[in-house]
Design a protein around this motif. Structure first.
Motif, PDB file in Angstrom:
ATOM      1  N   GLU A   1       0.822  -1.220   0.000  1.00 25.16           N
ATOM      2  CA  GLU A   1       0.000   0.000   0.000  1.00 25.16           C
ATOM      3  C   GLU A   1       0.852   1.264   0.000  1.00 25.16           C
ATOM      4  O   GLU A   1       0.534   2.234  -0.689  1.00 25.16           O
ATOM      5  CB  GLU A   1      -0.931   0.000   1.217  1.00 25.16           C
ATOM      6  CG  GLU A   1      -2.052  -1.029   1.080  1.00 25.16           C
ATOM      7  CD  GLU A   1      -2.885  -1.196   2.345  1.00 25.16           C
ATOM      8  OE1 GLU A   1      -2.455  -0.673   3.411  1.00 25.16           O
ATOM      9  OE2 GLU A   1      -3.939  -1.849   2.273  1.00 25.16           O
ATOM     10  N   ASN A   2       1.980   1.247   0.758  1.00 27.75           N
ATOM     11  CA  ASN A   2       2.865   2.413   0.810  1.00 27.75           C
ATOM     12  C   ASN A   2       3.525   2.702  -0.529  1.00 27.75           C
ATOM     13  O   ASN A   2       3.962   3.821  -0.784  1.00 27.75           O
ATOM     14  CB  ASN A   2       3.957   2.219   1.872  1.00 27.75           C
ATOM     15  CG  ASN A   2       3.418   2.384   3.274  1.00 27.75           C
ATOM     16  OD1 ASN A   2       2.319   2.871   3.474  1.00 27.75           O
ATOM     17  ND2 ASN A   2       4.191   1.955   4.260  1.00 27.75           N
ATOM     18  N   ASN A   3       3.601   1.690  -1.374  1.00 24.85           N
ATOM     19  CA  ASN A   3       4.215   1.868  -2.692  1.00 24.85           C
ATOM     20  C   ASN A   3       3.177   1.965  -3.806  1.00 24.85           C
ATOM     21  O   ASN A   3       3.475   1.738  -4.979  1.00 24.85           O
ATOM     22  CB  ASN A   3       5.210   0.734  -2.969  1.00 24.85           C
ATOM     23  CG  ASN A   3       6.495   0.904  -2.177  1.00 24.85           C
ATOM     24  OD1 ASN A   3       7.367   1.682  -2.548  1.00 24.85           O
ATOM     25  ND2 ASN A   3       6.598   0.207  -1.048  1.00 24.85           N
ATOM     26  N   GLY A   4       1.934   2.288  -3.395  1.00 22.36           N
ATOM     27  CA  GLY A   4       0.888   2.578  -4.387  1.00 22.36           C
ATOM     28  C   GLY A   4       0.100   1.388  -4.879  1.00 22.36           C
ATOM     29  O   GLY A   4      -0.793   1.530  -5.719  1.00 22.36           O
ATOM     30  N   GLY A   5       0.422   0.171  -4.383  1.00 22.46           N
ATOM     31  CA  GLY A   5      -0.299  -1.023  -4.817  1.00 22.46           C
ATOM     32  C   GLY A   5      -1.566  -1.249  -4.015  1.00 22.46           C
ATOM     33  O   GLY A   5      -1.850  -0.552  -3.048  1.00 22.46           O
ATOM     34  N   LYS A   6      -2.331  -2.248  -4.427  1.00 24.56           N
ATOM     35  CA  LYS A   6      -3.589  -2.588  -3.755  1.00 24.56           C
ATOM     36  C   LYS A   6      -3.532  -4.051  -3.327  1.00 24.56           C
ATOM     37  O   LYS A   6      -3.019  -4.898  -4.069  1.00 24.56           O
ATOM     38  CB  LYS A   6      -4.746  -2.352  -4.736  1.00 24.56           C
ATOM     39  CG  LYS A   6      -6.115  -2.512  -4.136  1.00 24.56           C
ATOM     40  CD  LYS A   6      -7.177  -2.200  -5.192  1.00 24.56           C
ATOM     41  CE  LYS A   6      -8.550  -2.510  -4.659  1.00 24.56           C
ATOM     42  NZ  LYS A   6      -9.600  -2.304  -5.678  1.00 24.56           N
ATOM     43  N   VAL A   7      -4.038  -4.341  -2.139  1.00 25.16           N
ATOM     44  CA  VAL A   7      -4.034  -5.719  -1.633  1.00 25.16           C
ATOM     45  C   VAL A   7      -5.450  -6.287  -1.735  1.00 25.16           C
ATOM     46  O   VAL A   7      -6.413  -5.667  -1.279  1.00 25.16           O
ATOM     47  CB  VAL A   7      -3.561  -5.777  -0.165  1.00 25.16           C
ATOM     48  CG1 VAL A   7      -3.551  -7.218   0.332  1.00 25.16           C
ATOM     49  CG2 VAL A   7      -2.177  -5.167  -0.024  1.00 25.16           C
ATOM     50  N   ALA A   8      -5.564  -7.457  -2.352  1.00 22.18           N
ATOM     51  CA  ALA A   8      -6.857  -8.137  -2.455  1.00 22.18           C
ATOM     52  C   ALA A   8      -6.776  -9.456  -1.690  1.00 22.18           C
ATOM     53  O   ALA A   8      -5.691  -9.999  -1.477  1.00 22.18           O
ATOM     54  CB  ALA A   8      -7.214  -8.391  -3.910  1.00 22.18           C
ATOM     55  N   SER A   9      -7.936  -9.972  -1.282  1.00 23.97           N
ATOM     56  CA  SER A   9      -7.934 -11.217  -0.505  1.00 23.97           C
ATOM     57  C   SER A   9      -8.028 -12.455  -1.389  1.00 23.97           C
ATOM     58  O   SER A   9      -7.627 -13.544  -1.001  1.00 23.97           O
ATOM     59  CB  SER A   9      -9.088 -11.207   0.500  1.00 23.97           C
ATOM     60  OG  SER A   9     -10.310 -10.996  -0.181  1.00 23.97           O
ATOM     61  N   SER A  10      -8.578 -12.288  -2.605  1.00 22.46           N
ATOM     62  CA  SER A  10      -8.717 -13.453  -3.484  1.00 22.46           C
ATOM     63  C   SER A  10      -8.195 -13.148  -4.883  1.00 22.46           C
ATOM     64  O   SER A  10      -8.150 -11.986  -5.304  1.00 22.46           O
ATOM     65  CB  SER A  10     -10.190 -13.879  -3.569  1.00 22.46           C
ATOM     66  OG  SER A  10     -10.973 -12.797  -4.016  1.00 22.46           O
ATOM     67  N   ILE A  11      -7.800 -14.187  -5.569  1.00 25.03           N
ATOM     68  CA  ILE A  11      -7.197 -14.042  -6.895  1.00 25.03           C
ATOM     69  C   ILE A  11      -8.285 -13.903  -7.961  1.00 25.03           C
ATOM     70  O   ILE A  11      -9.281 -14.624  -7.950  1.00 25.03           O
ATOM     71  CB  ILE A  11      -6.291 -15.263  -7.199  1.00 25.03           C
ATOM     72  CG1 ILE A  11      -5.098 -15.262  -6.239  1.00 25.03           C
ATOM     73  CG2 ILE A  11      -5.802 -15.255  -8.634  1.00 25.03           C
ATOM     74  CD1 ILE A  11      -4.352 -16.561  -6.187  1.00 25.03           C
ATOM     75  N   SER A  12      -8.070 -12.952  -8.871  1.00 22.54           N
ATOM     76  CA  SER A  12      -8.976 -12.773 -10.006  1.00 22.54           C
ATOM     77  C   SER A  12      -8.143 -12.420 -11.228  1.00 22.54           C
ATOM     78  O   SER A  12      -6.913 -12.322 -11.151  1.00 22.54           O
ATOM     79  CB  SER A  12      -9.979 -11.659  -9.710  1.00 22.54           C
ATOM     80  OG  SER A  12      -9.321 -10.407  -9.718  1.00 22.54           O
TER      81      SER A  12
END
Length: 363
Positions: A315-326
């Protein structure tokens, strides 16, 4: 999990009489109708009140004062009225007419198109909205002011010592001590608690301002995107909606909040009192846009970082964390003991699987 099945007990129901419908005003001006019930034992507790949510719900249930109603606990926690026993309705019963004026300040209520709730637009003069905003500002997830609770806020407001949350920072021990239930020590604790809150980070101060639709997560996103309050105050709706997870409704609310001269004055005062209205040097140092536009899924146990730290780094590097793969997942960061189903899905969708080292090299 998709392969599992949960069997749940049917929610316990009780029958009781709706004695009176009252109306509460929230800190944002939202009006909530409340059913005051004849006390009834339900799932281990005595229930006296239940939310009726809004005018549409009252109309849908056709619920009236004096009705015998069926109550159950949603999720076995929150009491709700699910139906009316029409066979027991009194002959002289008349339909519920939803209030048209605020029960606290008598202002004409408004209801926007597409919204379920009625609102009191008198945000600067309605006492309950004012104290509600101050109580939100001092809450644990916002400014977390020690020595100050909801009852004390009500008392300070009633005595004319505060009219908004900026006034908290001008309070003195001498002003507080004469108040009911206030000794020298408690007055000292309150003043010290207010002073200590000046170190609370920007994202929590932003959340504490009480902008409608801006919760904890949205406040973090906005703080990260704009870095300081001055840049955020100048942002347009068009610019705000480009921020990840910020939609039109949130953008409109933020712009309206900062366009209000009263709010501008309060923010200006808070800045002069020394509150944190920009990200710290440490926070700025640890941020980048390296992973902007990329979604990661983190799975397994890692050698040098725990999962929470890894997600924060994304998140600090601009990415997004998701819980499941799509199909939108850019990378699966895989540790030891990763679930085989995640690996199988990543392989099926062609999602690159990287190690902790690969990820750290990336940032």
């Amino acid at each position: 999990p998709r392969w599992a099945m949960a069997y749940k007990f049917k929610a316990e129901q009780a029958s009781t009489i709706l004695q009176r419908i009252t109306y509460q005003v929230g800190r944002t001006g939202a009006i909530t109708p409340v059913a005051n019930l004849k006390p009834v034992l339900l799932a281990g507790t005595t229930v006296k009140r239940a939310s009726l949510h809004n005018a549409d719900q009252i109309k849908k249930l056709d619920v009236r004062e004096g009705d015998t109603v069926f109550v159950e606990k949603g999720g076995e926690i929150i009491p709700k009225i699910i139906a009316v026993d029409f066979t027991k309705r009194p002959l002289n019963s008349s339909p519920t007419i939803y209030i048209s004026k605020c029960p606290e300040c008598n202002t004409e209520l408004k209801r926007k198109d597409g919204e379920a709730q009625h609102f009191c637009p008198n945000d600067t003069g309605c006492p309950t909205q004012i104290t509600g905003r101050i109580q939100h500002f001092i809450s644990r997830k916002a400014m977390d002011i020690e020595g100050l609770g909801g009852e004390t806020v009500e008392l300070l407001f009633k005595e004319g010592l505060i009219a908004n949350y900026a006034d908290l920072y001008t309070l003195t021990k001498e002003q507080i001590m004469p108040l009911e239930r206030m000794a020298e020590k408690s007055a000292e604790n309150l003043v010290n608690g207010v002073a200590a809150s000046k170190k609370i980070p920007f994202e929590r101060v932003l959340f504490g301002l009480g902008i409608r639709y801006v919760g904890e997560t949205v406040a973090k996103k906005l703080a990260k995107a704009y870095k300081n309050i001055d840049a955020l105050m100048l942002a347009t709706e068009e610019e705000l909606v480009t921020v990840d997870e910020i939609g039109g409704r949130i953008a409109e609310s933020v712009v309206q909040f900062f366009a209000n001269p009263t709010n501008q004055n309060i923010v200006s005062r808070l800045k002069s009192y020394g509150l944190q209205f920009s990200l710290s040097e440490e926070q700025l140092k640890n941020q980048s846009d390296t992973l902007k536009g990329k979604t990661f899924v983190v799975s397994g146990v890692f050698a040098s970082l725990d999962r929470t730290s890894l997600k924060k780094l994304i998140e600090n590097n601009g990415g997004k964390v998701a819980s499941s793969i799509s199909s939108k997942t850019a990378y699966l960061v895989a540790g030891d003991k990763m679930g085989p189903s995640k690996r199988a899905k990543a392989e099926k969708l062609g999602v690159p699987i990287i190690s902790e080292k690969d990820f750290l090299d990336m940032v």
